[in-house]
Design an enzyme around this catalytic site. Structure first.
Site: not given
Length: 590
Positions: A44-45, A510-511, A545, A557
């Site tokens: 993970e960044a 934000w989907h 997604a 989510n």
């Protein structure tokens, strides 16, 4: 020494290398490492989020402060939202928040835990995602959840993700009044948002635990017991620069290291960087549309036209109300989305419940936000498509993002009429007791800057809030000059005026979905098969997604977690076949 050993993976190179520790990545890491015979590495960044050290802004069930904490985001992502057709100048780029922290969106998002319509998943099947119909996915929605309020055929009680609703006493007076007006207009009150699908007004299902704290994928899936497994390693704060591809097969990744770069090799690489960053990583690695790769100066390893295309989002606009004292949200650490309205446009060819309004009891964490209730309207089933394109082969350069929201005439027409309908709701005399001014709001970079947590923003918004409360004669003028420069009534009578405003104001929720969508191998628009395996590229799978063939009528989510639960099962089932076991044992013995 192999890269796997160098970073502490017992037994050498990992069998599964998961790139991206968002909602999907956390699920994959937890589920795949349940098999003690495989090694799993999650990269993970962003920073780690552990159950015993969660920052207050993340732990709180009120998500606004976490969402506006820039340290949890890719700070350089900019996007174009509205279709600029008919305007003299293009709409400026604006920031687009994508999480850069373990748990991804679940760590900073609005915490809404809904699923979408059964028809959403039947649509996936019709677009080539065989095996993803409603009957296939419902067991995984049940598997992931621990519903604290409801039981029965639609719900799970033993899953890792707690889901609950606010009590009647926790809902603000403004929202109660709104619900009363909606019921008077004929809408059914639905207790269970995740029950049988139909139009109505309902309390919001929230990913919140028994103590009313945020439930993130990082804490729900990567528990201390899971982190204690010998076959799982979680590596945070490391940016993956590109995929390693040899003879057309992905064999691992190159990550940024203190002294340059480091290669990590793996049996299978699973990219879970999200709808924006997954296609960007693939394109940087030479996979994608040939013209886009060429223009960005990237090597063309394999042309896959669908990578970065078919970007969909829920187009959204807001209408806010100045809420009277006594009807405001007064509990600063409780969730702010107190109701949803699902309703239907009736437009030919569009499904039922294709529109949504989130009724927000407050609009930001600060003092002015507490004075403003908002109707956040979005198109629940949208058709406009945009793209993610590689701007440069340099991993430090963000991709180009253009959502082209409202570019499909069906979306524009529904937004136009739904905006008028929402304005009529906000101006309904039944709300006069609870609110004063009504005005359209734009989520601009100015709003973002004021909403960043900090003492100065807290101070200046507190001063302005005091002025708004005590100089009623000037309040409308101040709102027009500093918050909402457009008179809402001036927008309602003329289609051209309203359309121009909508193109200027529309944002996403934000989907984002669809930039590496599932489908048949003979479909040039499809990037993966229904198990997330990238067509014509061995050793590479996608799980996030970006796989979704269309946007569901839901916050994304929980559907993303569902996708990861199901793909984890598909991976483990395939790996358990005798031929797969024998092949892996031979590889291990070399």
């Amino acid at each position: 020494m192999s890269a796997g050993v160098e970073i502490g993976i017992a037994g050498g190179d990992p069998d599964y290398l998961i790139v991206g520790g968002g909602s999907a990545g956390c699920v994959l890491a937890a589920r795949l490492s349940e098999d003690p015979d495989v090694n799993v590495l999650l990269v993970e960044a962003g920073p780690d989020v552990r159950e015993d050290a969660i920052p207050d802004a993340i732990r709180s069930s009120y998500p606004s402060k976490a969402f506006f904490t820039r340290e949890y985001f890719f700070s350089d992502l900019m996007a174009r939202f509205g279709d600029v057709k008919g305007q003299n100048e293009p709409r400026p780029l604006a920031r687009y928040e994508q999480a850069r922290v373990l748990g991804g969106g679940s760590t900073i998002n609005g915490m809404v835990g809904n699923r979408g319509a059964p028809e959403d998943y039947e649509e996936w099947v019709s677009r080539g995602a065989e095996g993803w119909g409603w009957d296939n996915v419902l067991p995984y929605f049940r598997k992931l959840e621990r519903d604290l309020d409801f039981d029965g055929d639609f719900h799970g009680k033993d899953g890792p993700v707690p889901i609950k609703r606010l009590s009647h006493d926790q809902v603000s007076g403004f929202v109660h009044k709104t619900v009363d007006v909606l019921k008077a207009r004929g809408f059914e009150y639905i207790d269970d948002q995740n029950g049988a699908w139909r139009d109505g007004v309902m309390p919001v299902a929230v990913t919140m635990d028994e103590t009313e704290h945020r439930a993130t994928a990082a804490t729900c899936y990567l528990t201390p017991a899971v982190r204690g497994r010998d076959n799982l390693r979680i590596l945070t704060g490391r940016q993956v620069r590109r995929l390693l591809i040899e003879d057309g097969m992905v064999v691992g990744v190159e990550i940024a290291a203190n002294d340059g770069t480091q290669d990590i090799r793996a049996g299978e690489t699973i990219v879970s960087c999200g709808t924006i960053n997954t296609p960007a990583l693939l394109m940087r690695s030479g996979l994608g549309p040939a013209d886009v790769l060429h223009n960005a100066g990237a090597e063309i390893v394999r042309e896959i036209p669908g990578i970065g295309a078919h970007l969909r989002e829920h187009p959204a606009v807001g209408i806010s109300c100045f809420v009277r004292p006594g009807f405001r949200h007064t509990a600063p650490d409780t969730h702010h989305t107190h109701a949803h309205l699902r309703f239907s446009s009736g437009l030919e060819g569009c499904p039922e419940s294709d529109l949504m309004i989130a009724v927000l009891s407050r609009s930001a964490w600060h003092a002015v936000g507490a004075q403003l209730g908002t109707y956040y309207l979005w198109i629940n089933k949208s058709y406009s498509e945009g793209y993610v394109r590689l701007a440069s082969a340099d991993p430090s350069v963000a991709p180009e993002i253009d959502f082209r929201l409202l570019s499909d005439e069906r979306d524009l027409k529904r937004m136009r009429e739904a905006f008028r309908w929402t304005a009529a709701l906000a101006l309904d005399p039944g709300l006069d007791e609870a609110r004063l001014d009504v005005f359209p709001t734009i989520f601009s970079d100015r709003v973002r800057n004021v909403s960043r947590p900090g003492r100065w923003n807290a101070f200046q918004t507190a001063v302005f809030a005091t002025i708004l409360d005590y100089v009623g004669f000037a309040r409308s003028r101040l709102i027009r000059s500093l918050i909402a420069p457009v008179d809402i009534r001036s927008l309602l009578d003329d289609d051209a005026v309203l359309d121009a405003y909508l193109h200027r104001a529309v944002v996403g929720v934000w989907h984002p979905v669809g930039t590496c969508r599932m489908g048949r191998a003979d479909d040039p628009a499809a990037v993966t098969d229904p198990q997330g395996r990238v067509h014509h590229v061995q050793g590479l799978r996608i799980c996030d997604a970006s796989l979704m063939p269309s946007v569901p009528c839901a916050n994304t989510n929980i559907p993303t977690i569902m996708v990861a639960e199901r793909i984890s099962d598909l991976i483990r089932t395939a790996a358990a076949r005798p031929d797969a076991r024998q092949a892996r044992d031979k590889e291990t013995a070399k």
